[in-house]
Design a protein around this motif. Sequence first.
Motif, PDB file in Angstrom:
ATOM      1  N   VAL A 111      42.696  30.408  47.906  1.00 32.49           N
ATOM      2  CA  VAL A 111      43.245  31.750  47.356  1.00 32.49           C
ATOM      3  C   VAL A 111      42.121  32.548  47.871  1.00 32.49           C
ATOM      4  O   VAL A 111      41.021  32.604  47.102  1.00 32.49           O
ATOM      5  CB  VAL A 111      43.477  31.719  45.811  1.00 32.49           C
ATOM      6  N   GLU A 112      42.535  33.586  48.757  1.00 31.86           N
ATOM      7  CA  GLU A 112      41.546  34.733  49.061  1.00 31.86           C
ATOM      8  C   GLU A 112      41.851  35.792  48.421  1.00 31.86           C
ATOM      9  O   GLU A 112      43.186  36.088  48.268  1.00 31.86           O
ATOM     10  CB  GLU A 112      41.632  34.754  50.677  1.00 31.86           C
ATOM     11  N   SER A 113      40.826  36.569  47.733  1.00 34.44           N
ATOM     12  CA  SER A 113      40.940  37.769  46.996  1.00 34.44           C
ATOM     13  C   SER A 113      39.867  38.701  47.368  1.00 34.44           C
ATOM     14  O   SER A 113      38.911  38.015  47.716  1.00 34.44           O
ATOM     15  CB  SER A 113      41.179  37.470  45.685  1.00 34.44           C
ATOM     16  N   ALA A 114      39.814  40.108  47.272  1.00 40.92           N
ATOM     17  CA  ALA A 114      38.814  40.911  47.512  1.00 40.92           C
ATOM     18  C   ALA A 114      37.784  40.790  46.417  1.00 40.92           C
ATOM     19  O   ALA A 114      36.853  41.103  47.013  1.00 40.92           O
ATOM     20  CB  ALA A 114      39.366  42.551  47.346  1.00 40.92           C
ATOM     21  N   SER A 115      37.932  40.334  45.419  1.00 39.33           N
ATOM     22  CA  SER A 115      37.144  40.140  44.170  1.00 39.33           C
ATOM     23  C   SER A 115      37.353  38.586  43.594  1.00 39.33           C
ATOM     24  O   SER A 115      38.320  38.157  43.677  1.00 39.33           O
ATOM     25  CB  SER A 115      36.853  41.347  43.333  1.00 39.33           C
ATOM     26  N   PRO A 116      36.441  38.064  43.061  1.00 39.79           N
ATOM     27  CA  PRO A 116      36.561  36.984  42.367  1.00 39.79           C
ATOM     28  C   PRO A 116      37.532  37.002  41.367  1.00 39.79           C
ATOM     29  O   PRO A 116      37.658  37.819  40.501  1.00 39.79           O
ATOM     30  CB  PRO A 116      35.250  36.328  41.613  1.00 39.79           C
ATOM     31  N   LEU A 117      38.568  36.060  41.229  1.00 39.60           N
ATOM     32  CA  LEU A 117      39.371  36.062  40.249  1.00 39.60           C
ATOM     33  C   LEU A 117      38.993  35.301  38.647  1.00 39.60           C
ATOM     34  O   LEU A 117      38.059  34.420  39.053  1.00 39.60           O
ATOM     35  CB  LEU A 117      40.842  35.117  40.494  1.00 39.60           C
ATOM     36  N   THR A 118      39.397  35.660  37.800  1.00 43.20           N
ATOM     37  CA  THR A 118      38.996  35.175  36.259  1.00 43.20           C
ATOM     38  C   THR A 118      39.524  33.954  36.310  1.00 43.20           C
ATOM     39  O   THR A 118      40.681  33.312  36.663  1.00 43.20           O
ATOM     40  CB  THR A 118      39.258  36.212  35.259  1.00 43.20           C
ATOM     41  N   GLU A 119      38.885  33.178  35.398  1.00 38.01           N
ATOM     42  CA  GLU A 119      39.815  31.965  35.007  1.00 38.01           C
ATOM     43  C   GLU A 119      41.150  32.111  34.451  1.00 38.01           C
ATOM     44  O   GLU A 119      41.836  31.391  34.876  1.00 38.01           O
ATOM     45  CB  GLU A 119      38.863  31.343  33.888  1.00 38.01           C
ATOM     46  N   VAL A 120      41.388  33.239  33.680  1.00 41.01           N
ATOM     47  CA  VAL A 120      42.757  33.294  32.967  1.00 41.01           C
ATOM     48  C   VAL A 120      43.585  33.684  34.423  1.00 41.01           C
ATOM     49  O   VAL A 120      44.838  33.177  34.427  1.00 41.01           O
ATOM     50  CB  VAL A 120      42.881  34.466  32.315  1.00 41.01           C
ATOM     51  N   GLN A 121      43.324  34.455  35.112  1.00 42.91           N
ATOM     52  CA  GLN A 121      44.183  34.757  36.543  1.00 42.91           C
ATOM     53  C   GLN A 121      44.401  33.536  37.192  1.00 42.91           C
ATOM     54  O   GLN A 121      45.329  33.379  37.807  1.00 42.91           O
ATOM     55  CB  GLN A 121      43.431  35.772  37.216  1.00 42.91           C
ATOM     56  N   LEU A 122      43.357  32.963  37.436  1.00 42.76           N
ATOM     57  CA  LEU A 122      43.361  31.343  38.099  1.00 42.76           C
ATOM     58  C   LEU A 122      44.369  30.665  37.501  1.00 42.76           C
ATOM     59  O   LEU A 122      45.312  29.859  38.173  1.00 42.76           O
ATOM     60  CB  LEU A 122      42.311  30.916  38.623  1.00 42.76           C
TER      61      LEU A 122
END
Length: 179
Positions: A111-122
């Motif tokens: 999963v590539e994103s512009a900023s780190p994803l939160t645990e909830v988002q993941l």
Amino acid sequence: MSKSVLANKIGYSLFEVAKENNALEQVANELPEVAKVINGNSDFVTLMNNPNLEKIKKINLIEASFAGVNKYVVNVVKILAGNLQISLINFVLEQFTELFNKHSNSVVVKVESASPLTEVQLENLKEKLKNELQLEKVELNNLVDKSLLGGLKLTYNNKVVDASVRAKLNAIKSKISTI
């Protein structure tokens, strides 16, 4: 670089042998570690791809280097070295992992994103992918790529789903350039 036919055959054979001998989990855990060791040691790769080094010396070196590792994994390294193709270990790993994931009804998603994803988002993404792909297990590896600007880029099972802002902007740019 395209996958090697040899690597695909070896990866498939390793999967089948491990499955028949109830060693799938062990091979799935040890093969990535062996690949990491090989990839991290350019001298070892050079030595294994040297046609002037006798096969018996290569075999002895491999057995000494990977003592305690599953014999099927060690045999794969021997086959690759015997064919002067040790650098194909990543393709063997990829083929084996793909077959193992299908067998265990699971997938690893980059999963590539512009900023780190939160645990909830993941966790939300994991649940959505489980339902969408009808899988029992989804593992996510979140990597940050600021050039995406926003959105996500998912890579799994040789598929890419690019829902990034950068991809959308490129699509718009492409449409505008055809006018």
